[in-house]
Design an enzyme around this catalytic site. Structure first.
Site, PDB file in Angstrom:
ATOM      1  N   GLU A 226       0.884  -1.170   0.000  1.00  0.00           N
ATOM      2  CA  GLU A 226       0.000   0.000   0.000  1.00  0.00           C
ATOM      3  C   GLU A 226       0.920   1.218   0.000  1.00  0.00           C
ATOM      4  O   GLU A 226       1.535   1.528   1.007  1.00  0.00           O
ATOM      5  CB  GLU A 226      -0.920  -0.027   1.223  1.00  0.00           C
ATOM      6  N   CYS A 260      -3.027   8.440   3.373  1.00  0.00           N
ATOM      7  CA  CYS A 260      -2.923   7.988   1.984  1.00  0.00           C
ATOM      8  C   CYS A 260      -4.203   8.273   1.205  1.00  0.00           C
ATOM      9  O   CYS A 260      -4.154   8.562   0.007  1.00  0.00           O
ATOM     10  CB  CYS A 260      -2.585   6.499   1.935  1.00  0.00           C
TER      11      CYS A 260
END
Length: 455
Positions: A226, A260
């Site tokens: 990720e 994020c």
């Protein structure tokens, strides 16, 4: 180096140290994990579920202590740190409640076929500095439920809360099943390339993620990566931009922009751009920036001097190219790594502030003439984590398929759930986390095909 300095981002001063794991200690840790993994995997899954629930209770019981450490080393307001610890403690129970992973195929009366899921073995779980506890726990919990042993490595900027968290969890698990190592990025490479590691789950930068993928490819090692995002929010023509501004601002400013799945850039029709910019600038100028220990603080400092320098450079480069900084735009004149909520508009095409993830409290507002242009620019970066559409829901649903990303939100942004998969494509990574789909990442398929004797 025998100790890792830990800096308070609100002051820029060292306030603690963390141990640095040596090569010999890493070997011993991974060997213990490899020895423990088969016995852990052999336990009935309901026993593993019970152990996970006990871990959640243990973390909840020390929430104030862990939150105080987290706020001090990461910079986020204490209330936000408490919320992260609460989310993390609940994550263990949510993971324990996930359904089983085995499936049976209808093979007719003459055979039985079971598609089973078995553990990889030893998982290296590497978490970043923005949400150190939850982004470690969302790896630890499913990996353990699947029957793996786990070696956790926190970011060198934020090791303390993770070290304490694992210390709280270990008594509720068999020896060797869960361990933590701390150190700099050299240790990270030693961990991910260690021959005793069977899978890597990493959240962090694109560059490090690419390096891990290349290293894993040599051994055909499974990875979950990720790697962040540059999420676009597209405001549809005719939307009530003044009414939407608070939600867009909040979506961009989560954790001082260090998220994020935060809103990283906003596209709005040229006819409404000034109205939205004015509304966002007002919110930015009213925001309270300060130390995480101050109850009045809404947004804390950036986590490191390096991150402050990066955000400053991106805004300065945009301004030099002709962009207009409406509010903010310069680091605050105080100790620590503070940067104010900043609104920037009139960005020339190709500006790095639009194309790259800034990971800070900066909102680029970009006017478009038609929706095709907005969608093209939303898709026009190397990332593909998330995006959102704001305005008429029916129109937004019709446009969602055109956005190239892992998640499309409509009239919200960054809403992550424990029961919904989350992941990206392109430079945002590979694989998914969360929920049953995330659990599967920590397993490999093993088929048992039995032929039944006739008669």
């Amino acid at each position: 180096m025998t100790a890792l300095d830990v800096v308070d981002p609100a002051t820029g001063a060292v306030f603690a140290s963390a141990p640095v794991c040596t090569a010999a200690e890493l070997d011993a840790t991974i060997a213990a994990a490899a020895a423990a993994a088969p016995r852990w995997a052999a336990l009935p899954v309901d026993e593993r579920r019970a152990r996970l629930r006990a871990c959640g209770v243990a973390l909840a019981g020390a929430a104030e202590e862990v939150a105080a450490l987290l706020s001090r080393e990461q910079g986020k307001p204490l209330a936000a740190a408490r919320a992260e610890v609460d989310l993390s403690s609940g994550w263990f129970g949510n993971t324990a409640d996930l359904p089983g992973t085995d499936e049976e195929v209808d093979a007719g009366s003459g055979a039985s076929v079971v598609i089973g899921r078995v553990a990889h073995g030893v998982v290296a779980a590497i978490a970043p500095s923005n949400f150190p506890i939850i982004l470690a726990v969302c790896k630890i919990a499913p990996a353990l439920l699947a029957g793996n042993a786990v070696v956790v490595k926190p970011s060198p900027e934020t090791p303390l809360a993770t070290l304490r968290t694992v210390e709280l969890l270990v008594p509720h698990l068999p020896p060797g099943v869960l361990s933590v190592v701390s150190g700099d990025h050299t240790l990270g490479k030693a961990l991910t390339t260690h021959p005793g590691i069977d899978m890597v789950s990493f959240t962090g930068s694109v560059g490090t993620g690419r390096a891990i993928a290349e290293q894993a490819a040599a051994r055909l090692l499974p990875v979950v990566l990720e790697l962040g995002g540059n999420d676009a929010a597209v405001v549809l023509p005719g939307a009530d931009v003044t009414a939407l501004a608070p939600a867009l601002f909040a979506g961009a400013m989560v954790n001082s922009g260090q998220f994020c799945a935060a809103v990283k850039r906003i596209y709005v029709s040229a006819a409404q751009a000034d109205e939205l910019v004015t509304a966002l600038a007002k919110l930015a100028s009213e925001a309270v920036v300060g130390a995480g220990s101050d109850p009045a603080t809404e947004y804390g400092p950036l986590v490191s001097r390096a991150q402050l320098d990066r955000v400053s450079a991106l805004v300065d480069e945009a301004a030099a190219a002709g962009a207009r900084v409406v509010t903010g735009g310069a680091r605050l004149p105080r100790p620590g790594w503070f940067y104010p909520p900043t609104v920037v508009t009139d960005l020339p095409p190709g500006t790095e502030l639009e194309l790259e993830e800034q990971f800070g409290p900066v909102i680029p507002v970009i006017a478009y003439d038609d929706l095709d242009e907005a969608i093209a620019r939303a898709n026009g970066t190397r990332y593909g984590l998330g995006a959102s559409l704001w305005g008429d829901a029916e129109h937004a649903r019709a446009l969602a398929a055109r956005l190239v990303c892992g998640t499309v939100w409509i009239n919200t942004h960054g809403a992550l759930r424990h029961d919904t998969p989350f992941g990206g494509l392109r430079d945002s990574g590979a694989g998914v986390e969360y929920g049953w789909w995330g659990l599967l990442e920590y397993t490999r398929i093993k088929v048992v095909h039995e032929l039944h004797p006739a008669g």
